[in-house]
Design an enzyme around this catalytic site. Structure first.
Site, short mmCIF file in Angstrom:
data_model
loop_
_atom_site.label_atom_id
_atom_site.label_comp_id
_atom_site.label_asym_id
_atom_site.label_seq_id
_atom_site.Cartn_x
_atom_site.Cartn_y
_atom_site.Cartn_z
CG HIS A 308 1.95 -113.94 -63.48
ND1 HIS A 308 0.64 -113.84 -64.09
CD2 HIS A 308 2.48 -112.35 -64.37
CE1 HIS A 308 0.18 -113.20 -65.75
NE2 HIS A 308 1.45 -112.57 -65.74
CG ASP A 366 7.76 -106.74 -64.42
OD1 ASP A 366 8.41 -106.83 -65.46
OD2 ASP A 366 6.07 -106.97 -63.56
N1 CMC Z 1 5.32 -111.57 -52.04
C1 CMC Z 1 4.71 -112.42 -51.45
N2 CMC Z 1 3.58 -113.13 -51.62
C2 CMC Z 1 2.54 -112.99 -52.31
C3 CMC Z 1 3.63 -112.57 -53.57
C4 CMC Z 1 5.10 -111.41 -53.21
N3 CMC Z 1 5.26 -111.29 -54.37
N4 CMC Z 1 2.45 -112.07 -55.05
C5 CMC Z 1 1.34 -113.47 -54.26
N5 CMC Z 1 1.91 -113.39 -52.98
C6 CMC Z 1 0.67 -114.24 -51.64
C7 CMC Z 1 0.00 -113.16 -51.24
O1 CMC Z 1 0.01 -113.27 -49.98
C8 CMC Z 1 -1.47 -114.45 -51.27
O2 CMC Z 1 -1.21 -114.52 -50.16
P1 CMC Z 1 -2.15 -115.36 -48.96
O3 CMC Z 1 -2.47 -116.52 -50.17
O4 CMC Z 1 -1.92 -116.55 -47.66
O5 CMC Z 1 -3.28 -114.53 -49.09
C9 CMC Z 1 -1.51 -114.87 -52.33
O6 CMC Z 1 0.29 -115.59 -52.94
C10 CMC Z 1 -1.61 -115.30 -53.67
O7 CMC Z 1 -1.46 -113.99 -53.62
P2 CMC Z 1 -2.71 -113.20 -54.58
O8 CMC Z 1 -2.67 -111.24 -54.03
O9 CMC Z 1 -4.01 -112.80 -54.12
O10 CMC Z 1 -2.46 -112.88 -56.05
P3 CMC Z 1 -3.00 -112.32 -56.82
O11 CMC Z 1 -3.50 -112.91 -58.15
O12 CMC Z 1 -3.80 -111.35 -57.24
O13 CMC Z 1 -1.97 -110.93 -57.45
C11 CMC Z 1 0.55 -110.16 -58.92
C12 CMC Z 1 -1.08 -111.38 -58.27
C13 CMC Z 1 0.98 -110.43 -59.50
C14 CMC Z 1 -0.37 -108.54 -58.15
C15 CMC Z 1 1.30 -110.69 -57.15
O14 CMC Z 1 1.59 -112.39 -57.36
C16 CMC Z 1 1.86 -109.47 -56.63
O15 CMC Z 1 1.96 -108.88 -55.88
N6 CMC Z 1 3.26 -109.77 -57.16
C17 CMC Z 1 4.54 -108.82 -57.11
C18 CMC Z 1 4.73 -107.78 -57.96
C19 CMC Z 1 4.74 -108.02 -59.30
O16 CMC Z 1 5.64 -108.77 -59.42
N7 CMC Z 1 4.00 -107.78 -60.34
C20 CMC Z 1 4.56 -107.45 -61.70
C21 CMC Z 1 3.78 -109.17 -62.40
S1 CMC Z 1 4.38 -110.28 -64.06
C22 CMC Z 1 4.22 -108.23 -65.29
C23 CMC Z 1 3.01 -108.11 -65.42
O17 CMC Z 1 1.74 -108.40 -64.82
O18 CMC Z 1 2.90 -106.42 -65.05
#
Ligand code: CMC
Length: 431
Positions: A308, A366
């Site tokens: 998140h 989720d």
């Molecule tokens: N699986 C594997 N690696 C992950 C995941 C994941 N679900 N989420 C983040 N990472 C890694 C990412 O690759 C990055 O690694 P590194 O620092 O080595 O490059 C690190 O963790 C930080 O991730 P980020 O993409 O910079 O984080 P963000 O804040 O931009 O993204 C997120 C947040 C929710 C989009 C992301 O965690 C994600 O894609 N999760 C899966 C989708 C999901 O479950 N979304 C629902 C969110 S909660 C409800 C809502 O908001 O609607």
């Protein structure tokens, strides 16, 4: 107390400016950079809004490190067990929990706005039967802007209120009609004696030729999930609604833009993606292979339902939903549902994995909501629609808060232009 400031020095020109710090009630204060461009000639750059507060708000507070979420100051854990969806909707719209009479009146208003115009039926018929219900929602909710001309003066507080009531009231009816269309069944009209979530279940699952009794466990579970999904400060869809609304756009069209933003798998579409992922994993023995893929930077696969932007701790909503998931599966579904077992194992393995520990990736809301929806018989492609119904309250409350502000201005981000500099047009035969 003297005003706190931050001094910024431009090392190129030697110019210095002092920027005031705006105080928050809880959470980080914010440096007011409104004069930054005017005085230093620079824009600030923050793609994804990692450090930028886009507005001030009195609605929702979340502390990502502590895993804390509050609506109007009330902890989500208390609202989840003590209140109902419409009670929290009232709280979000009006700022205080309702008295018994206020809740009765509010419920009456919402119930009496739940029917949709018969002309809308032809909109549903215009969609091919396999259209994704979220696509139908975007279209049909947007089309409401063509129906209610008595409440579109956004500068009139009572118009805004009527539009808000209509949106909250009609969303379940439109959602259920989208579902009925996709399975070829007739639309079911709302029943005024049912609760908000009971009515949704009724409109989704009853058929004209049989009596349908709303299951109280299903109703309670849905009410709880809806409360947890009402608002989550300035997330992508809420920011979309605010930005669209800042131009003075029609409120129904603004909510349709929020639905569109919610649909993406990185946002509300994740609940659907979690079930798809669990199906793909299929068996506990395949978990290590999928975890390896999630960690591989060359592989776009991510563990859906994990991570998140703000929570760097267990999502408090996931904790509450996890408990409800046990209850629902033991009473309605299959307590030994292999999918649930798989989800529990996946969670356990991921939470003990260095990659997820280091990056503070915990299950989010989720991760479990889809399992409850599945046990309630709600099809996967309706999961994000469920999220949209609940989040409508948050969108509406945020939109009302924004429009009601003094000196409200159109949202207009800047950009860092990195395209070609000026060049001359070359006729097509010389390219
Ligand atoms: N699986 C594997 N690696 C992950 C995941 C994941 N679900 N989420 C983040 N990472 C890694 C990412 O690759 C990055 O690694 P590194 O620092 O080595 O490059 C690190 O963790 C930080 O991730 P980020 O993409 O910079 O984080 P963000 O804040 O931009 O993204 C997120 C947040 C929710 C989009 C992301 O965690 C994600 O894609 N999760 C899966 C989708 C999901 O479950 N979304 C629902 C969110 S909660 C409800 C809502 O908001 O609607």
């Amino acid at each position: 107390m003297a005003e706190r400031t931050v001094t910024v020095t431009d090392n190129t020109s030697g110019r210095q400016i002092e920027l005031p710090i705006r105080r928050s009630v809880q959470g980080p204060d914010a440096v007011d950079i409104g004069r930054f461009f005017r005085e230093l000639g620079y824009f600030t750059y923050d793609p994804g809004f990692l450090s930028t507060a886009s507005c001030h708000s009195t609605l929702t507070y979340l502390d990502g490190e502590q895993g804390q979420l509050m609506y109007r100051g009330y902890p989500i854990e208390q609202l989840a067990v003590k209140s109902s969806f419409l009670e929290v909707a009232y709280l979000m719209m009006y700022g205080e929990l309702p008295t018994g009479k206020q809740l009765e009146d509010f419920t009456h208003i919402i119930v009496h706005h739940s029917m949709i115009n018969e002309a809308l039926k032809s909109f549903f018929r215009g969609f091919y039967h396999d259209a994704h219900p979220m696509a139908i929602m975007v279209g049909v909710v947007g089309s409401l802007s063509a129906f209610y001309h008595d409440s579109t003066d956004i500068n009139n507080a009572s118009h805004r209120e009527i539009a808000a009531h209509r949106m909250i009231a009609k969303m379940p009816t439109i959602a259920a009609a989208s579902y009925k269309h996709s399975i070829g069944e007739p639309q079911v009209y709302p029943v005024n004696s049912l609760s908000y979530t009971g009515n949704l279940l009724h409109m989704m699952f009853s058929i004209p030729c049989e009596e349908y009794v709303v299951d109280p466990v299903a109703e309670q579970a849905l009410d709880l999930i809806f409360i947890l999904h009402i608002d989550h400060e300035q997330n992508a869809s809420t920011s979309t609604v605010r930005l669209a609304g800042s131009s003075g756009a029609n409120p129904f069209a603004c909510i349709a833009s929020g639905i569109a933003a919610l649909w993406g798998p990185a946002h509300g579409g994740a609940n659907e993606a979690v079930l798809t992922m669990l199906n793909e994993i299929g068996d506990v023995k395949n978990i290590p292979g999928f975890l390896a893929r999630a960690k591989d930077k060359k592989d776009p696969f991510r563990l859906m339902g994990f991570g998140h932007r703000v929570y760097k701790n267990y999502d408090p909503r996931a904790r509450i939903i996890r408990e409800m998931c046990h209850k629902v599966l033991s009473q309605l579904g299959d307590a030994n549902d292999p999918m649930f077992e798989l989800a529990l194992r996946l969670e356990e393995i991921a939470l003990n994995d260095d990659y997820f520990i280091e990056r503070k990736l915990y299950p989010n809301v989720d991760f479990y909501s889809g399992l409850i929806y599945k046990a309630l018989g709600i099809p996967t492609n309706m999961f994000t629609v469920m999220f949209a119904i609940a989040r409508t309250v948050g969108w509406v409350a945020q939109w009302m808060e924004m429009i009601g502000e003094e000196n409200q201005r159109i949202g207009r981000p800047r950009q860092l232009y990195v395209g070609p500099t000026q060049r001359d047009y070359v006729p097509i035969d010389r390219r």
